[in-house]
Design an enzyme around this catalytic site. Sequence first.
Site, PDB file in Angstrom:
ATOM      1  N   SER A   1       0.804  -1.287  -0.121  1.00 18.93           N
ATOM      2  CA  SER A   1       0.138  -0.047  -0.010  1.00 18.93           C
ATOM      3  C   SER A   1       0.897   1.158  -0.012  1.00 18.93           C
ATOM      4  O   SER A   1       1.982   1.399   0.474  1.00 18.93           O
ATOM      5  CB  SER A   1      -0.971   0.019   1.141  1.00 18.93           C
ATOM      6  OG  SER A   1      -1.788  -1.241   1.268  1.00 18.93           O
TER       7      SER A   1
HETATM    8  N1  SAH Z   1      -0.441  -4.921   4.137  1.00 21.01           N
HETATM    9  C1  SAH Z   1       0.510  -5.291   2.947  1.00 21.01           C
HETATM   10  C2  SAH Z   1      -0.309  -4.965   1.881  1.00 21.01           C
HETATM   11  C3  SAH Z   1      -1.287  -6.242   1.452  1.00 21.01           C
HETATM   12  S1  SAH Z   1      -2.231  -6.180  -0.202  1.00 21.01           S
HETATM   13  C4  SAH Z   1       1.777  -4.702   2.913  1.00 21.01           C
HETATM   14  O1  SAH Z   1       2.105  -3.851   4.008  1.00 21.01           O
HETATM   15  O2  SAH Z   1       2.466  -5.158   1.938  1.00 21.01           O
HETATM   16  C5  SAH Z   1      -3.422  -7.200   0.517  1.00 21.01           C
HETATM   17  C6  SAH Z   1      -2.924  -8.571   0.795  1.00 21.01           C
HETATM   18  O3  SAH Z   1      -4.189  -9.517   1.271  1.00 21.01           O
HETATM   19  C7  SAH Z   1      -2.617  -9.495  -0.287  1.00 21.01           C
HETATM   20  O4  SAH Z   1      -1.269  -9.955  -0.300  1.00 21.01           O
HETATM   21  C8  SAH Z   1      -3.627 -10.690  -0.636  1.00 21.01           C
HETATM   22  O5  SAH Z   1      -2.995 -11.888  -1.146  1.00 21.01           O
HETATM   23  C9  SAH Z   1      -4.054 -10.772   0.841  1.00 21.01           C
HETATM   24  N2  SAH Z   1      -5.560 -11.363   0.911  1.00 21.01           N
HETATM   25  C10 SAH Z   1      -6.649 -11.234   0.387  1.00 21.01           C
HETATM   26  N3  SAH Z   1      -7.584 -12.054   0.869  1.00 21.01           N
HETATM   27  C11 SAH Z   1      -7.061 -12.479   2.050  1.00 21.01           C
HETATM   28  C12 SAH Z   1      -7.699 -13.360   2.911  1.00 21.01           C
HETATM   29  N4  SAH Z   1      -8.807 -13.651   2.771  1.00 21.01           N
HETATM   30  N5  SAH Z   1      -6.808 -13.624   3.933  1.00 21.01           N
HETATM   31  C13 SAH Z   1      -5.527 -13.186   3.957  1.00 21.01           C
HETATM   32  N6  SAH Z   1      -4.884 -12.455   3.167  1.00 21.01           N
HETATM   33  C14 SAH Z   1      -5.720 -11.877   2.028  1.00 21.01           C
END
Ligand code: SAH
Length: 217
Positions: free
Chosen positions: A63
């Site tokens: 993000s």
């Molecule tokens: N917080 C992260 C950004 C993550 S983007 C950072 O600092 O880099 C969102 C993430 O959520 C992705 O990696 C995606 O694979 C994950 N995601 C989506 N649905 C999910 C679920 N049901 N459980 C766990 N992770 C999930």
Amino acid sequence: MKPDFAQQRAHMVAEQIEGRGIKDTAVLQAMRSVPREHFVLEEYSPYAYDDNPLPIPAHQTISQPYVVAFMIEALRLQPTDKVLEIGTGSGYAAALLSQIVAEVHTVERHQKLMWYAQERLAALGYDNVSVHHGDGSMGWPAFAPYDGIIVAAGGPVVPPSLKKQLADHGRLVMPVGKRSSQNLVRLVRRNEEKFTQTNLGPVKFVPLVGVEGWGRG
Ligand code: SAH
């Protein structure tokens, strides 16, 4: 010449974070210390402190720094808190959280991303973070209740399981809306049954894929 990441980081915090109204000193301190260049793909490291999200493997994103700071500030965290993050991605937000609270649990559905994040967080010494693999739309009951829950992916509603795993007076921040665009909402648990919800504005996140998100994927 080797880029001066420390200088870029200080500049990013001054311009993008403090300059846009983030005031929580613990959040600012964490943003000043976590090396974002280690959380992006190597070819993107020259852009690590840019004012936007960046691609990470598995078609996901790390993000935008401001959005992460805004969401974490909205959680109103205390040093003794235990926090759950859904969507570990690169592990960047988990690293920031680890500098602010006592204990962080983070859940990622992509096994490879989970492995990379776990390895990276350990290598950088963030040892109060536990990385879990699975569908975080149902939360992570083993360590509940949580004082704060942050969801880094957008869902159609706030998953009932996440509400259940929130401590009394706990705060949850999550993008809720359509697949393509959402509103950031903050939910505060007042007591066993009562929650209050505030709308914090429009955002765009990748979808929360899971039983209590957008289907099983
Ligand atoms: N917080 C992260 C950004 C993550 S983007 C950072 O600092 O880099 C969102 C993430 O959520 C992705 O990696 C995606 O694979 C994950 N995601 C989506 N649905 C999910 C679920 N049901 N459980 C766990 N992770 C999930």
